[in-house]
Design a protein around this motif. Structure first.
Motif, PDB file in Angstrom:
ATOM      1  N   ILE A   1       4.721  -0.712  39.262  1.00 48.42           N
ATOM      2  CA  ILE A   1       4.418  -0.168  38.091  1.00 48.42           C
ATOM      3  C   ILE A   1       4.924   1.534  37.981  1.00 48.42           C
ATOM      4  CG2 ILE A   1       2.588   0.616  36.492  1.00 48.42           C
ATOM      5  CD1 ILE A   1       3.347  -2.626  36.248  1.00 48.42           C
ATOM      6  N   LEU A   2       4.578   2.224  38.924  1.00 51.10           N
ATOM      7  CA  LEU A   2       4.821   3.377  39.070  1.00 51.10           C
ATOM      8  C   LEU A   2       6.513   3.640  39.229  1.00 51.10           C
ATOM      9  CD1 LEU A   2       2.587   5.072  41.646  1.00 51.10           C
ATOM     10  CD2 LEU A   2       2.395   5.017  39.082  1.00 51.10           C
ATOM     11  N   TYR A   3       7.181   2.753  39.884  1.00 48.06           N
ATOM     12  CA  TYR A   3       8.678   2.684  39.887  1.00 48.06           C
ATOM     13  C   TYR A   3       9.063   2.495  38.351  1.00 48.06           C
ATOM     14  CZ  TYR A   3      13.452   1.589  40.693  1.00 48.06           C
ATOM     15  OH  TYR A   3      14.638   1.583  40.863  1.00 48.06           O
ATOM     16  N   LEU A   4       8.545   1.533  37.688  1.00 43.22           N
ATOM     17  CA  LEU A   4       9.020   1.398  36.058  1.00 43.22           C
ATOM     18  C   LEU A   4       8.707   2.617  35.518  1.00 43.22           C
ATOM     19  CD1 LEU A   4       9.909  -0.528  33.910  1.00 43.22           C
ATOM     20  CD2 LEU A   4       7.278  -1.205  33.867  1.00 43.22           C
ATOM     21  N   LEU A   5       7.632   3.213  35.603  1.00 47.98           N
ATOM     22  CA  LEU A   5       7.414   4.436  34.612  1.00 47.98           C
ATOM     23  C   LEU A   5       8.453   5.605  35.057  1.00 47.98           C
ATOM     24  CD1 LEU A   5       3.428   4.973  34.828  1.00 47.98           C
ATOM     25  CD2 LEU A   5       4.632   4.081  32.912  1.00 47.98           C
ATOM     26  N   LYS A   6       8.880   5.664  36.315  1.00 43.22           N
ATOM     27  CA  LYS A   6       9.666   6.509  36.848  1.00 43.22           C
ATOM     28  C   LYS A   6      11.090   6.180  36.088  1.00 43.22           C
ATOM     29  CE  LYS A   6      10.045   9.455  41.135  1.00 43.22           C
ATOM     30  NZ  LYS A   6       9.962   8.912  42.783  1.00 43.22           N
ATOM     31  N   LYS A   7      11.298   4.844  35.990  1.00 44.98           N
ATOM     32  CA  LYS A   7      12.886   4.537  35.518  1.00 44.98           C
ATOM     33  C   LYS A   7      12.653   4.821  33.827  1.00 44.98           C
ATOM     34  CE  LYS A   7      14.186   0.340  34.190  1.00 44.98           C
ATOM     35  NZ  LYS A   7      14.433  -1.198  34.259  1.00 44.98           N
ATOM     36  N   LEU A   8      11.327   4.562  33.263  1.00 43.20           N
ATOM     37  CA  LEU A   8      11.487   4.899  31.847  1.00 43.20           C
ATOM     38  C   LEU A   8      11.654   6.226  31.602  1.00 43.20           C
ATOM     39  CD1 LEU A   8       8.437   2.559  31.135  1.00 43.20           C
ATOM     40  CD2 LEU A   8      10.972   2.111  30.497  1.00 43.20           C
ATOM     41  N   ASN A   9      10.991   7.064  32.554  1.00 43.18           N
ATOM     42  CA  ASN A   9      11.175   8.677  32.294  1.00 43.18           C
ATOM     43  C   ASN A   9      12.711   9.056  32.497  1.00 43.18           C
ATOM     44  OD1 ASN A   9      11.343  11.314  34.469  1.00 43.18           O
ATOM     45  ND2 ASN A   9      10.074  11.664  32.496  1.00 43.18           N
ATOM     46  N   ARG A  10      13.251   8.404  33.356  1.00 42.90           N
ATOM     47  CA  ARG A  10      14.639   8.693  33.481  1.00 42.90           C
ATOM     48  C   ARG A  10      15.736   8.385  32.580  1.00 42.90           C
ATOM     49  NH1 ARG A  10      14.872   6.705  38.747  1.00 42.90           N
ATOM     50  NH2 ARG A  10      15.581   4.996  37.937  1.00 42.90           N
ATOM     51  N   GLU A  11      15.585   7.058  32.326  1.00 48.10           N
ATOM     52  CA  GLU A  11      16.420   6.444  31.440  1.00 48.10           C
ATOM     53  C   GLU A  11      16.475   6.711  30.112  1.00 48.10           C
ATOM     54  OE1 GLU A  11      16.698   2.301  32.502  1.00 48.10           O
ATOM     55  OE2 GLU A  11      17.569   2.598  34.583  1.00 48.10           O
ATOM     56  N   LEU A  12      14.803   6.592  29.320  1.00 48.79           N
ATOM     57  CA  LEU A  12      14.627   7.129  28.209  1.00 48.79           C
ATOM     58  C   LEU A  12      14.222   8.443  27.939  1.00 48.79           C
ATOM     59  CD1 LEU A  12      12.442   3.772  27.379  1.00 48.79           C
ATOM     60  CD2 LEU A  12      14.800   3.996  27.222  1.00 48.79           C
ATOM     61  N   GLY A  13      14.231   9.419  28.861  1.00 51.70           N
ATOM     62  CA  GLY A  13      13.759  10.666  28.743  1.00 51.70           C
ATOM     63  C   GLY A  13      12.140  10.684  28.345  1.00 51.70           C
ATOM     64  N   LEU A  14      11.625   9.664  28.505  1.00 55.30           N
ATOM     65  CA  LEU A  14      10.106   9.473  27.880  1.00 55.30           C
ATOM     66  C   LEU A  14       9.032  10.569  28.729  1.00 55.30           C
ATOM     67  CD1 LEU A  14       8.137   7.521  26.427  1.00 55.30           C
ATOM     68  CD2 LEU A  14       7.586   6.254  28.465  1.00 55.30           C
ATOM     69  N   THR A  15       8.466  11.107  28.045  1.00 57.51           N
ATOM     70  CA  THR A  15       7.377  12.165  28.583  1.00 57.51           C
ATOM     71  C   THR A  15       6.235  11.348  28.898  1.00 57.51           C
ATOM     72  OG1 THR A  15       8.035  13.710  26.988  1.00 57.51           O
ATOM     73  CG2 THR A  15       6.183  14.260  28.280  1.00 57.51           C
ATOM     74  N   ILE A  16       5.646  11.480  30.296  1.00 57.98           N
ATOM     75  CA  ILE A  16       4.525  10.555  30.804  1.00 57.98           C
ATOM     76  C   ILE A  16       3.453  11.400  31.138  1.00 57.98           C
ATOM     77  CG2 ILE A  16       3.933   8.785  32.349  1.00 57.98           C
ATOM     78  CD1 ILE A  16       6.889   7.734  32.183  1.00 57.98           C
ATOM     79  N   VAL A  17       2.205  10.904  30.829  1.00 54.54           N
ATOM     80  CA  VAL A  17       0.817  11.626  31.173  1.00 54.54           C
ATOM     81  C   VAL A  17       0.267  10.757  32.189  1.00 54.54           C
ATOM     82  CG1 VAL A  17      -1.309  12.920  30.420  1.00 54.54           C
ATOM     83  CG2 VAL A  17       0.759  13.213  29.337  1.00 54.54           C
ATOM     84  N   VAL A  18       0.120  11.038  33.518  1.00 51.02           N
ATOM     85  CA  VAL A  18      -0.720  10.057  34.071  1.00 51.02           C
ATOM     86  C   VAL A  18      -1.961  10.546  34.403  1.00 51.02           C
ATOM     87  CG1 VAL A  18      -0.572   9.001  36.523  1.00 51.02           C
ATOM     88  CG2 VAL A  18       1.607   9.491  35.228  1.00 51.02           C
ATOM     89  N   ILE A  19      -3.033   9.550  33.972  1.00 50.13           N
ATOM     90  CA  ILE A  19      -4.415  10.418  34.552  1.00 50.13           C
ATOM     91  C   ILE A  19      -4.784   9.306  35.622  1.00 50.13           C
ATOM     92  CG2 ILE A  19      -6.785   9.959  33.591  1.00 50.13           C
ATOM     93  CD1 ILE A  19      -5.422  11.988  31.779  1.00 50.13           C
ATOM     94  N   THR A  20      -5.341   9.795  36.747  1.00 51.73           N
ATOM     95  CA  THR A  20      -5.681   9.139  37.885  1.00 51.73           C
ATOM     96  C   THR A  20      -6.634   9.857  38.991  1.00 51.73           C
ATOM     97  OG1 THR A  20      -4.744   7.839  39.744  1.00 51.73           O
ATOM     98  CG2 THR A  20      -3.916  10.073  39.401  1.00 51.73           C
ATOM     99  N   HIS A  21      -7.312   8.968  39.586  1.00 54.62           N
ATOM    100  CA  HIS A  21      -8.038   9.697  40.847  1.00 54.62           C
ATOM    101  C   HIS A  21      -7.264   9.487  42.179  1.00 54.62           C
ATOM    102  CE1 HIS A  21      -9.341   5.433  40.679  1.00 54.62           C
ATOM    103  NE2 HIS A  21      -9.501   5.574  41.970  1.00 54.62           N
ATOM    104  N   GLU A  22      -6.262   8.895  41.972  1.00 53.96           N
ATOM    105  CA  GLU A  22      -5.309   8.588  43.182  1.00 53.96           C
ATOM    106  C   GLU A  22      -4.383   9.580  43.370  1.00 53.96           C
ATOM    107  OE1 GLU A  22      -5.858   3.926  43.833  1.00 53.96           O
ATOM    108  OE2 GLU A  22      -4.810   4.523  42.068  1.00 53.96           O
ATOM    109  N   MET A  23      -4.607  10.551  44.399  1.00 55.17           N
ATOM    110  CA  MET A  23      -3.403  11.486  44.666  1.00 55.17           C
ATOM    111  C   MET A  23      -2.113  10.953  45.128  1.00 55.17           C
ATOM    112  SD  MET A  23      -3.507  14.686  44.246  1.00 55.17           S
ATOM    113  CE  MET A  23      -3.153  16.294  44.640  1.00 55.17           C
ATOM    114  N   SER A  24      -2.048   9.579  45.464  1.00 54.55           N
ATOM    115  CA  SER A  24      -0.955   9.018  45.945  1.00 54.55           C
ATOM    116  C   SER A  24      -0.093   8.836  44.617  1.00 54.55           C
ATOM    117  CB  SER A  24      -1.290   7.511  46.796  1.00 54.55           C
ATOM    118  OG  SER A  24      -2.226   6.737  46.019  1.00 54.55           O
TER     119      SER A  24
END
Lengths: 348, 226
Positions: A183-206
């Motif tokens: 899923i993270l890889y997909l998000l990265k791809k969307l950011n790269r290919e669509l220029g999508l800005t992404i906000v990630v809320i998490t408790h996992e530093m990884s």
């Protein structure tokens, strides 16, 4: 300068229930630029979910401002706010897919009142199914899908209106590590290919380490530390940040080993146990073999953890040095010159 | 065949036409009052769910008003409610007897119960789904139709089944005060004239009604569960 998508100004949120009031956000000033993958990390109860809900107006800040592309959404009426929300996609920990609709129906739901014709909707949904790599699942019901597939459908649904920004509220917290990566890889791809800005809320530093370029650490309603991920990881300023970073690295294990007096780090007289942390790009230089040769110091690598972060190496080694005392000191001075942070953990 | 009917149902066979009529009356009462009550209860149920605390359109005053009125009506035993409503029933239906006279008290009697049932059915819809609807920019009306009602269908069918079965029970009570129907038939012939076959036959017919409603309800609920 990069274009701002979301900016908050002195934003505070207080929940009141009768006489009790609970301050969830104190004074949040954040700026998220176009094309960023911005991580907001904090323990549960830090106010992360409330913060992200202020971005799309699901929660209304008690005071302060939230600007979306320069417009203060706090002052908007319900209709204007709905129009803004169509430009802000959101995905959730529990996916929130409609169980009684098929995958197609779920993705098409935000388009229902958009005025698009049936063939146009169909084309758009198929585009998105391709994008999230689920082309053959359109007639399945959510109950038939795995967690990762559900989140892919949720991502497709969130993107159907071509939003500027995608808010991810603990989007991978209900998934196993392998699915999380995909899923993270997909998000990265969307950011790269669509220029999508992404906000990630998490408790996992990884999660932050994996995809974010910028990070803000939220603690009890305050942003306590903020910056680009490499800087924050390599030189964290706050204790909380450090403890988050330790969760992603095995270097912290050495403390446990010392406490339990493990044989692998038991020292002979004259030996020195040190932790070397790389804070710049020096990891590409053959430091260990250099000090062995130049100073006749034996370096026994007990363990190491070096990760690639924003295309830079980050991490360190735990090493037992043995040799002449003056030589060891010279070696350590040399390492310090090379911008390796040295922490002496134990003497033999 | 005729002989068999006469042996098994010595008394009912004398008044078969009246028995058939009572079945039709019961069906009329259940269908008409059920339909009116369903529409009203759906509206009231939605109002309750969206106006409650932290609801989609939080309105404490509206919620409390509906909440209290429902509790008030639910605390009145149905047979007393019928009597209390007689003047209004006359005003609305023009009569307080016959099928026409039973519809108003039946609707008033079942709607508070039905509304509560719908409210709980809609409350089963996951808050997260409603939130994601808000996040995707749907209006409150769109959320009510596309999320609450759509995702709540299976639960709505289930509570409607329960309510229809209760309503069949109420039609038997309303018969006693001049409404007609199977309840009235069973009381007049079975109870007052001590004709046991009339009582048993009434029970069998009601049992068949209830079973049909239950089977149909379960089938529809399953059809809408994915």
């Amino acid at each position: 300068m990069a274009k701002e998508v979301i900016r908050t100004e002195r934003m505070a949120k207080v929940f009141t229930d009768g006489k009790q009031s609970n301050t969830v956000l104190k004074n949040v000033n954040l700026s998220i630029n176009e094309g960023d993958i911005f991580g907001i990390i904090g323990y549960s109860g830090a106010g992360k979910s409330t913060l992200v809900r202020c971005f799309n107006g699901i929660e209304k800040p008690t005071s302060g401002h939230v600007f979306f592309e320069g417009r203060d959404i706090v002052s908007l009426n319900a209709r204007e706010l709905r129009a803004i929300r169509r430009k802000i996609g959101m995905i959730f920990q529990q996916f929130n897919l409609m169980p009684s609709r098929t995958v197609f129906g779920n993705i098409a739901l935000p388009l229902k009142h958009s005025g698009l014709s049936k063939p146009e909707i169909k084309r758009r949904v198929h585009e998105l199914l391709e994008l999230v790599a689920l082309p053959d699942k359109e007639n399945d019901y959510p109950a038939q899908l795995s967690g990762g597939q559900k989140q892919r459908v949720a991502i497709a649904r969130a993107l159907v209106n071509r939003p500027k920004i995608l808010l991810c509220d603990e989007a991978t917290s209900a998934l196993d590590p392998k699915t999380t990566r995909s899923i993270l890889y997909l998000l990265k791809k969307l950011n790269r290919e669509l220029g999508l800005t992404i906000v990630v809320i998490t408790h996992e530093m990884s999660v932050v380490r994996e995809i974010c370029q910028k990070i803000a650490v939220l603690d009890k309603g305050d942003i306590i530390e903020e910056g680009d991920v490499y800087t924050v990881f390599s030189s964290p300023k706050k204790e909380l940040t450090r403890s988050f970073i330790e969760t992603t690295s095995s270097l912290g294990n050495v403390t446990q080993l010392m406490d339990s007096d493990a044989p692998m780090i038991r020292l002979q007289p004259g030996q020195l146990l040190i932790k070397m942390s790389y804070v710049t790009n020096s990891v590409s230089e053959p430091l260990i073999s250099y000090i062995s040769r130049a100073y006749q110091v034996d370096a026994n690598i007990v363990f190491g953890d070096i990760q690639i972060l924003s295309d830079h190496p980050l991490g360190g080694l735990v090493v037992i040095l043995s040799g002449e005392k003056s030589r060891i000191n010279q070696a350590i001075d040399y390492l310090k010159q090379k911008h390796v942070a040295i922490e002496v953990l134990n003497h033999g | 065949m005729d002989n068999l009917v006469r042996i098994l149902l010595p008394n009912v066979s004398e008044v078969l036409d009246e028995f058939y009529l009572s079945i039709i009356q019961t069906l009329q009462m259940v269908f008409i009052s059920g339909l009116i009550s369903f529409v009203l209860s759906l509206i009231i149920g939605i109002v309750l769910v969206v106006t409650k605390k932290n609801g989609l359109l939080e309105r404490p005053i509206v919620f409390n008003l509906f909440d209290k009125v429902i509790n008030l009506f639910r605390s009145i035993p149905f047979i007393i409610l019928i009597a209390a409503l007689i003047p209004i029933t006359r005003l609305i239906s023009g009569t307080a007897v016959g099928v026409q006279g039973t519809l108003f008290p039946l609707v008033v009697g079942i709607t508070p119960f039905f509304s509560r049932q719908i409210e709980s059915a809609l409350s089963e819809v996951d808050e997260g789904l409603v939130e994601s609807g808000t996040a995707m920019g749907l209006s409150p009306v769109q959320i009510i139709f596309s999320i609450y009602l759509k995702e709540g269908i299976a639960s709505i069918v289930r509570v409607s089944t329960i309510t229809m079965i209760s309503l069949i029970g109420l039609t038997a009570i309303v018969g006693v005060v001049g409404g007609g129907g199977i309840g009235d038939f069973a009381i007049r012939y079975g109870y007052q004239m001590n004709q046991l076959d009339a009582t048993y036959l009434s029970i069998i017919v009601l049992l068949i009604f209830v079973s049909i409603v239950q089977v149909l309800g379960t089938f529809l609920a399953n059809k809408h569960t994915h």
